[in-house]
Design a protein around this motif. Structure first.
Motif, PDB file in Angstrom:
ATOM      1  N   ASN A  18      32.878  59.619  49.844  1.00  0.00           N
ATOM      2  CA  ASN A  18      33.931  58.586  49.851  1.00  0.00           C
ATOM      3  C   ASN A  18      33.950  57.781  51.162  1.00  0.00           C
ATOM      4  OD1 ASN A  18      34.939  60.668  51.307  1.00  0.00           O
ATOM      5  ND2 ASN A  18      37.029  60.557  50.501  1.00  0.00           N
ATOM      6  N   HIS A  21      31.637  54.978  50.501  1.00  0.00           N
ATOM      7  CA  HIS A  21      32.252  54.031  49.558  1.00  0.00           C
ATOM      8  C   HIS A  21      33.246  53.128  50.281  1.00  0.00           C
ATOM      9  CE1 HIS A  21      30.636  55.018  45.683  1.00  0.00           C
ATOM     10  NE2 HIS A  21      30.823  56.314  45.884  1.00  0.00           N
ATOM     11  N   LYS A  22      34.001  53.735  51.192  1.00  0.00           N
ATOM     12  CA  LYS A  22      35.012  52.942  51.908  1.00  0.00           C
ATOM     13  C   LYS A  22      34.365  51.927  52.860  1.00  0.00           C
ATOM     14  CE  LYS A  22      37.893  56.487  52.864  1.00  0.00           C
ATOM     15  NZ  LYS A  22      39.097  57.131  53.412  1.00  0.00           N
ATOM     16  N   ARG A  25      33.348  49.111  50.800  1.00  0.00           N
ATOM     17  CA  ARG A  25      34.490  48.289  50.352  1.00  0.00           C
ATOM     18  C   ARG A  25      34.888  47.273  51.415  1.00  0.00           C
ATOM     19  NH1 ARG A  25      37.841  50.704  45.647  1.00  0.00           N
ATOM     20  NH2 ARG A  25      35.970  50.985  44.414  1.00  0.00           N
ATOM     21  N   TYR A  98      52.569  50.044  42.849  1.00  0.00           N
ATOM     22  CA  TYR A  98      53.167  49.036  43.723  1.00  0.00           C
ATOM     23  C   TYR A  98      54.000  48.025  42.944  1.00  0.00           C
ATOM     24  CZ  TYR A  98      49.399  50.808  46.683  1.00  0.00           C
ATOM     25  OH  TYR A  98      48.564  51.597  47.385  1.00  0.00           O
ATOM     26  N   LEU A 106      48.995  43.397  49.659  1.00  0.00           N
ATOM     27  CA  LEU A 106      47.719  44.110  49.775  1.00  0.00           C
ATOM     28  C   LEU A 106      46.531  43.197  49.480  1.00  0.00           C
ATOM     29  CD1 LEU A 106      48.522  47.593  48.215  1.00  0.00           C
ATOM     30  CD2 LEU A 106      47.708  47.159  50.524  1.00  0.00           C
ATOM     31  N   TYR A 110      43.580  42.587  52.210  1.00  0.00           N
ATOM     32  CA  TYR A 110      42.160  42.877  51.972  1.00  0.00           C
ATOM     33  C   TYR A 110      41.318  41.606  52.063  1.00  0.00           C
ATOM     34  CZ  TYR A 110      42.900  47.759  50.681  1.00  0.00           C
ATOM     35  OH  TYR A 110      43.183  49.088  50.720  1.00  0.00           O
TER      36      TYR A 110
ATOM     37  N   ARG B   9      48.403  53.322  53.569  1.00  0.00           N
ATOM     38  CA  ARG B   9      48.640  54.199  52.414  1.00  0.00           C
ATOM     39  C   ARG B   9      47.618  53.901  51.317  1.00  0.00           C
ATOM     40  NH1 ARG B   9      53.796  53.849  48.597  1.00  0.00           N
ATOM     41  NH2 ARG B   9      52.375  53.874  46.861  1.00  0.00           N
ATOM     42  N   ASP B  10      47.408  52.602  51.110  1.00  0.00           N
ATOM     43  CA  ASP B  10      46.469  52.220  50.062  1.00  0.00           C
ATOM     44  C   ASP B  10      45.047  52.652  50.407  1.00  0.00           C
ATOM     45  OD1 ASP B  10      46.207  50.761  47.497  1.00  0.00           O
ATOM     46  OD2 ASP B  10      44.718  49.653  48.669  1.00  0.00           O
ATOM     47  N   TRP B  11      44.766  52.655  51.708  1.00  0.00           N
ATOM     48  CA  TRP B  11      43.436  53.056  52.170  1.00  0.00           C
ATOM     49  C   TRP B  11      43.152  54.517  51.793  1.00  0.00           C
ATOM     50  CZ3 TRP B  11      39.401  50.369  53.263  1.00  0.00           C
ATOM     51  CH2 TRP B  11      38.325  50.947  53.938  1.00  0.00           C
ATOM     52  N   LYS B  12      44.191  55.326  51.921  1.00  0.00           N
ATOM     53  CA  LYS B  12      44.046  56.748  51.554  1.00  0.00           C
ATOM     54  C   LYS B  12      43.798  56.868  50.051  1.00  0.00           C
ATOM     55  CE  LYS B  12      46.222  59.442  55.144  1.00  0.00           C
ATOM     56  NZ  LYS B  12      47.144  58.608  55.918  1.00  0.00           N
ATOM     57  N   ARG B  13      44.576  56.088  49.291  1.00  0.00           N
ATOM     58  CA  ARG B  13      44.427  56.107  47.840  1.00  0.00           C
ATOM     59  C   ARG B  13      43.000  55.711  47.439  1.00  0.00           C
ATOM     60  NH1 ARG B  13      43.863  52.505  43.917  1.00  0.00           N
ATOM     61  NH2 ARG B  13      43.936  50.791  45.404  1.00  0.00           N
ATOM     62  N   LEU B  14      42.500  54.711  48.180  1.00  0.00           N
ATOM     63  CA  LEU B  14      41.149  54.211  47.923  1.00  0.00           C
ATOM     64  C   LEU B  14      40.117  55.330  48.068  1.00  0.00           C
ATOM     65  CD1 LEU B  14      40.589  51.228  47.333  1.00  0.00           C
ATOM     66  CD2 LEU B  14      39.755  51.005  49.666  1.00  0.00           C
ATOM     67  N   GLY B  15      40.296  56.128  49.118  1.00  0.00           N
ATOM     68  CA  GLY B  15      39.383  57.247  49.376  1.00  0.00           C
ATOM     69  C   GLY B  15      39.398  58.254  48.242  1.00  0.00           C
ATOM     70  N   ASP B  16      40.583  58.475  47.680  1.00  0.00           N
ATOM     71  CA  ASP B  16      40.698  59.478  46.609  1.00  0.00           C
ATOM     72  C   ASP B  16      40.219  58.971  45.267  1.00  0.00           C
ATOM     73  OD1 ASP B  16      41.833  61.070  48.520  1.00  0.00           O
ATOM     74  OD2 ASP B  16      43.898  60.452  48.049  1.00  0.00           O
ATOM     75  N   THR B  17      40.292  57.643  45.102  1.00  0.00           N
ATOM     76  CA  THR B  17      39.949  57.108  43.774  1.00  0.00           C
ATOM     77  C   THR B  17      38.544  56.499  43.710  1.00  0.00           C
ATOM     78  OG1 THR B  17      40.998  55.036  44.371  1.00  0.00           O
ATOM     79  CG2 THR B  17      42.346  56.587  43.115  1.00  0.00           C
ATOM     80  N   CYS B  18      37.782  56.704  44.790  1.00  0.00           N
ATOM     81  CA  CYS B  18      36.414  56.159  44.792  1.00  0.00           C
ATOM     82  C   CYS B  18      35.595  56.760  43.653  1.00  0.00           C
ATOM     83  CB  CYS B  18      35.707  56.545  46.101  1.00  0.00           C
ATOM     84  SG  CYS B  18      36.141  55.521  47.467  1.00  0.00           S
TER      85      CYS B  18
END
Lengths: 164, 213
Positions: A18, A21-22, A25, A98, A106, A110, B9-18
């Motif tokens: 991950n 992946h980040k 992104r 959200y 957001l 981004y 917060r969304d960044w953390k979510r992103l990591g989990d949902t990759c």
């Protein structure tokens, strides 16, 4: 390289993927480009793996190689680059989590991050990963003070964007 | 919650949902070929070494007659030996610099080492062009000082009267034109190949340099 080493690498990579992946992104805004960069980072990690001495954590080692590949080694394939429209497609905000205002914020954030320079993107990435400034400066090869100052400027810019 | 906190917060979510790649997917990925700029740089640099290194081999024998006529044969042989020694030196330096490129270095150092490797080849080209100009100048000076030597070079079949000043003017202009064309082509080659390959890297390095102080 032995099969055993290969197996060890894949198993470790699978657990920490991950991170990559980040990074993809942050640096790409299209699924093809994302996959392309992901592939290049994975290859670079595998090439460097036999020399990995475990003085650092596997994930820390991944951060460094991942960012170095994204900033320095990766050769963008021109034909695959399309327009901005992919930000929302790729980031897929989940409506249930959200409200409309947060979603708009957001998307804006981004988009703004995608327009930053490669170096600034790396700073934002490490900041979002909650890395201390010492580690940020060591990873990128800049002074700690400058990393702090630069990140504060980026934060201000992003805040201003949300509250013009 | 809003602004940067929301982003975190969304960044953390992103990591989990990759999307997660399977063992087999990763196995296939690591067996694919890299297309990193370092790899391209290596190929292009070797190509340049080969081009300039082999250039002397493909120069026709007849072209070298001028050295014989001007009594520079020994100098030409010495220059050729030096040329290959210098080539070997540059190749060694290039290899050493190339080996120093490590993806686990910090970003600034990695960029510095890549640019240094590329500079080795750049200096090699500058050396080649420098030598080319030097030899052209030396030969021209000798020719101007001993014009009679040149007449030996003109084929006997050419029975037209030779106008000395016109002959030299034509020679000088054609040499100058050759120099301009070669330089122009080289410039274009550099702009195109290295421009495409290293433009982003150079800009990033410049930006990072400002932040190292």
């Amino acid at each position: 390289m032995t099969k055993e080493l290969e197996h060890q690498f894949i198993a470790e990579f699978e657990r920490h993927q991950n991170v990559i992946h980040k990074i993809c992104r942050i640096y790409t805004n299209h699924q093809d480009a994302h996959n392309d960069l992901f592939q290049e980072i994975t290859i670079q990690l595998w090439k460097a793996y036999p020399k990995f001495r475990r003085e650092a954590k596997f994930s820390t080692w991944m951060y460094r190689i991942g960012l170095n590949t994204a900033i320095t080694l990766y050769r963008k394939r021109q034909k695959r680059i399309r327009t901005q429209a992919f930000d929302t497609e790729l980031l897929k905000l989940e409506a249930t989590e959200y409200d409309a205002n947060q979603e708009a914020q957001l998307t804006l954030l981004y988009k703004a991050i995608h327009q930053l320079s490669d170096i600034d993107k790396a700073l934002v990435f490490l900041y979002l990963e909650e890395k201390p400034y010492k580690e940020i400066s060591e990873t990128l090869g800049m002074s700690e003070v400058n990393a702090r100052v630069k990140m504060n400027r980026i934060k201000k810019r992003l805040k201003k964007l949300l509250n013009p | 919650m809003e602004g940067l906190d929301l982003l975190k917060r969304d960044w953390k979510r992103l990591g989990d949902t990759c999307p997660k790649l399977s063992y087999q997917d990763i196995y296939e990925l690591i067996h694919k070929k890299s297309s990193s700029i370092v790899k391209w740089l290596f190929v292009i640099c070797l190509g340049e070494f080969a081009f300039w290194g082999l250039l002397t081999i493909f120069i026709p024998e007849s072209y070298l007659e001028i050295y014989q006529v001007l009594n520079l044969k020994t100098l030409a042989i010495v220059a050729q030996i030096v040329h290959y020694l210098v080539l070997a030196g540059f190749l060694l330096l290039f290899y050493k610099n190339y080996q120093s490129i490590s993806v686990t270095d910090n970003t600034g150092l990695l960029m510095k080492n890549i640019l240094r490797t590329r500079k080795t080849v750049h200096y090699y080209i500058v050396y080649n062009i420098g030598m080319y100009i030097l030899f052209t100048v030396v030969i021209n000076i000798i020719m101007f000082l001993n014009p009679e030597m040149l007449y030996d070079m003109v084929p006997e079949a050419a029975e037209f009267p030779i106008n000395e000043s016109l002959f030299f003017t034509i020679m000088l202009i054609s040499q100058l034109l050759a120099l301009i064309i070669v330089s122009g082509l080289l410039y274009l080659f550099y702009r195109l190949i290295y421009g495409i390959l290293l433009k982003r890297l150079k800009a990033n390095y410049k930006e990072l340099q400002k932040l190292t102080l």
